[in-house]
Design an enzyme around this catalytic site. Structure first.
Site, PDB file in Angstrom:
ATOM      1  N   CYS A 285       0.800   4.865  -0.608  1.00  0.00           N
ATOM      2  CA  CYS A 285      -0.338   5.727  -0.733  1.00  0.00           C
ATOM      3  C   CYS A 285      -0.762   6.196   1.105  1.00  0.00           C
ATOM      4  CB  CYS A 285      -1.565   5.111  -0.717  1.00  0.00           C
ATOM      5  SG  CYS A 285      -1.741   3.305  -0.475  1.00  0.00           S
TER       6      CYS A 285
HETATM    7  C1  UN1 Z   1       0.458   1.648  -1.370  1.00  0.00           C
HETATM    8  O1  UN1 Z   1       0.933   2.557  -1.078  1.00  0.00           O
HETATM    9  O2  UN1 Z   1      -0.540   1.422  -1.872  1.00  0.00           O
HETATM   10  O3  UN1 Z   1       2.490   0.847   4.962  1.00  0.00           O
HETATM   11  C2  UN1 Z   1       0.677   0.208   0.497  1.00  0.00           C
HETATM   12  C3  UN1 Z   1       2.891   0.718   3.803  1.00  0.00           C
HETATM   13  C4  UN1 Z   1       2.536  -0.810   2.585  1.00  0.00           C
HETATM   14  C5  UN1 Z   1       1.590  -0.489   1.735  1.00  0.00           C
HETATM   15  C6  UN1 Z   1       1.294   1.123   1.045  1.00  0.00           C
HETATM   16  N1  UN1 Z   1       2.819  -2.110   3.569  1.00  0.00           N
HETATM   17  O4  UN1 Z   1       3.275   1.794   3.524  1.00  0.00           O
END
Ligand code: UN1
Length: 517
Positions: A285
């Site tokens: 995300c």
């Molecule tokens: C996600 O993709 O839901 O900061 C979280 C980051 C990871 C978390 C991603 N530690 O890219």
């Protein structure tokens, strides 16, 4: 033989009404686990079981609950390789990243095991004598936690660990396509000695989950919903919980911008764009959405990014690769749709597009049966293009240009998300002006858009979330509610605001005039 996996409610396997095969995206013919899916009634029953178990769990002293969290951390550490291998097998995450993901559970446990001995409330002075004021953090009750499969174990731990530490029970609904990883993590949590019913894992499809959640909220057996997934589903969950006077903890999508200033270290910026755009096959995300590049360094940056991408390896996720396959068939299908958003005014500067096959190989790699896709850099995206405005979960990065920092900030905020962001610059003023102007909950300076550490607040604004924050001390406000207590030991009714001693000032007092010589 593949694993058979069932929901576990109150320590017992729960009935299923359908089955789902979770497959290996590098070899989709291979079933990693056959998963029994429960229905809405079973979801609601799990919430009732959790509500029952929560009463006793809340009575366990917080430092003792902290010891359980410590044991979970140790168990995860001792099983790190096995869990990481399963994550790689089930969702195709490169093994080194899968190990990092497992590490994030341990980091989260390390942070919260000590919180069991804090979970501070306050003593506060009263406006009246012989009266004392206090605040306490109370557990909310039952948390229903619904998680995505791109981080099948780390992101769930951000909910599960603090929720349990704070004295809540949990009904966890993981993504079906990551069920085996979730089930393995569930086993590690219960091995730490959690009483039956305090943590329940429930496998169900989206429709049954939503119906079950609606029923449980109506029955008053769910008091907090945690959801990580798409903005579209997040909006529906937000509406549902809103009708029940609750505010969900929502962690949704992102269209994460990376601004590259004229004074940026362009090699470093290209390396950051490569990792955040194409690591995890662009399925975080926090993955990079659009590189917003100053017009004076556009060509030099794009040339570096394309060169770095050409040298990167896409392939078998058990090996040393930048990216493996997409998570699952559903994600591959959706990604193919995003590719149709490429318009005639765009320039694909990275080479071939689409699924990697014998007829469309990436160098010597033909992808076999796997859900492998060519990483794509699309130059010339503009505000208003779908590629500019909407999340494109998968290995595709847009590039656009700007002339002034104000314009860059405006472009960064335009899609209306607000999860992560990044700026590459050597000027502190630009870094802070960007921080102040950008809508994202997370800002990186001279670093990629992904890679949040487990003890900083994590969450988004706008289409990325409702302002709720996970991780670190900030998540305690999701899983506890403040209670204010006052205790009057004067033996009389002392009325607040009325029976308060008054000290009368002389507000007409002025210093005597002095004259400068
Ligand atoms: C996600 O993709 O839901 O900061 C979280 C980051 C990871 C978390 C991603 N530690 O890219």
């Amino acid at each position: 033989m593949s694993r058979q996996i069932m929901s576990v409610v109150g320590g017992k396997e729960a009935a299923s009404t359908a089955t789902y095969d979770s497959t290996n995206p590098a070899r989709p013919g291979e079933v990693v686990a056959r998963v029994g899916l429960a229905d809405a009634a079973t979801f609601a029953a799990a919430c009732r079981t959790a509500a029952e178990a929560q009463r006793e769990w809340a009575k366990v002293p917080a430092p003792v609950r902290g010891r359980v969290i410590a044991s979970i951390g140790r168990l995860v550490e001792a099983n790190a390789e096995a869990l990481a291998r399963l994550v790689t097998e089930e969702i195709g995450k490169p093994y080194a990243e899968a190990l990092g993901e497992v590490r994030e559970i341990v980091d989260t446990c390390d942070f919260f095991l000590g919180e069991g001995r804090r979970l501070y409330g306050q003593t506060v002075p009263s406006e009246m004598p012989d009266k004392n004021l206090f605040t306490f953090r109370n557990p909310v009750g039952v948390a229903a936690v619904i998680t995505a499969g791109n981080f099948p174990v780390a992101v769930p731990s951000w909910y599960l660990v603090p929720a349990l530490l704070c004295g809540n029970a949990v009904v966890w609904k993981p993504a079906e396509y990551a069920a085996a990883s979730a089930h393995a993590m569930f086993q590690l949590f219960t091995a730490a000695g959690l009483p039956d019913g305090v943590l329940n894992v429930l496998f169900a499809d989206g429709a049954e989950t939503f119906a079950g959640l609606e029923r449980a909220l109506g029955e008053g057996t769910v008091h907090k919903v945690g959801f990580t997934g798409s903005s579209e589903v997040g909006r529906r969950i937000g509406e549902l919980t809103g009708r029940h006077m609750q505010s969900a903890c929502l962690e949704l999508g992102g269209k994460n911008p990376m601004v590259i200033m004229p004074d940026a270290d362009l090699d470093l910026a290209a390396e950051g764009a490569l990792f955040s755009g194409f690591g995890t096959a662009g399925q975080r995300c926090t993955s990079l959405g659009t590189a917003i590049v100053h017009e004076s360094v556009h060509d030099a940056f794009v040339e570096r990014l394309v060169r770095a991408l050409a040298a990167a390896t896409v392939g078998d996720p058990t090996g040393d690769v930048l990216a493996g396959p997409l998570l699952d068939r559903k994600f591959a299908d959706r990604y193919e749709e995003y590719l149709t958003w490429i318009q005639p005014h765009h320039t694909v500067v990275s080479g071939p597009v689409g699924r990697i096959t014998k007829d469309n190989p990436r160098g010597g790699f033909d992808g076999g049966e796997g859900l492998y896709y060519h990483p794509v850099v699309v130059d010339g995206v503009r505000p208003g293009d779908r590629l500019f405005m909407e999340e494109t979960f998968g290995p595709i990065v847009g590039v656009t240009t700007f002339a002034t920092l104000d314009e860059a900030v405006e472009l960064a905020n335009l899609p209306g998300y607000g999860l992560s962001s990044s700026i590459y610059t050597s000027d502190a003023r630009s870094a802070f002006r960007f921080r102040e102007g950008v809508s994202a909950g997370m800002v990186s300076v001279n670093n990629s858009t992904s890679g949040a550490e487990a003890h900083l607040p994590f969450g988004g604004n706008g289409k990325s979330g409702n302002g709720s924050r996970q991780s670190g001390m900030w998540v305690l406000d999701q899983f506890t509610r403040w209670q204010a207590m006052n205790w009057d030991h004067s033996g009389q009714l002392q009325k607040a605001q009325m029976d308060v001693a008054e000290i009368v000032p002389d507000l007409d007092f002025r210093l005597a005039e002095t004259r400068l010589p």
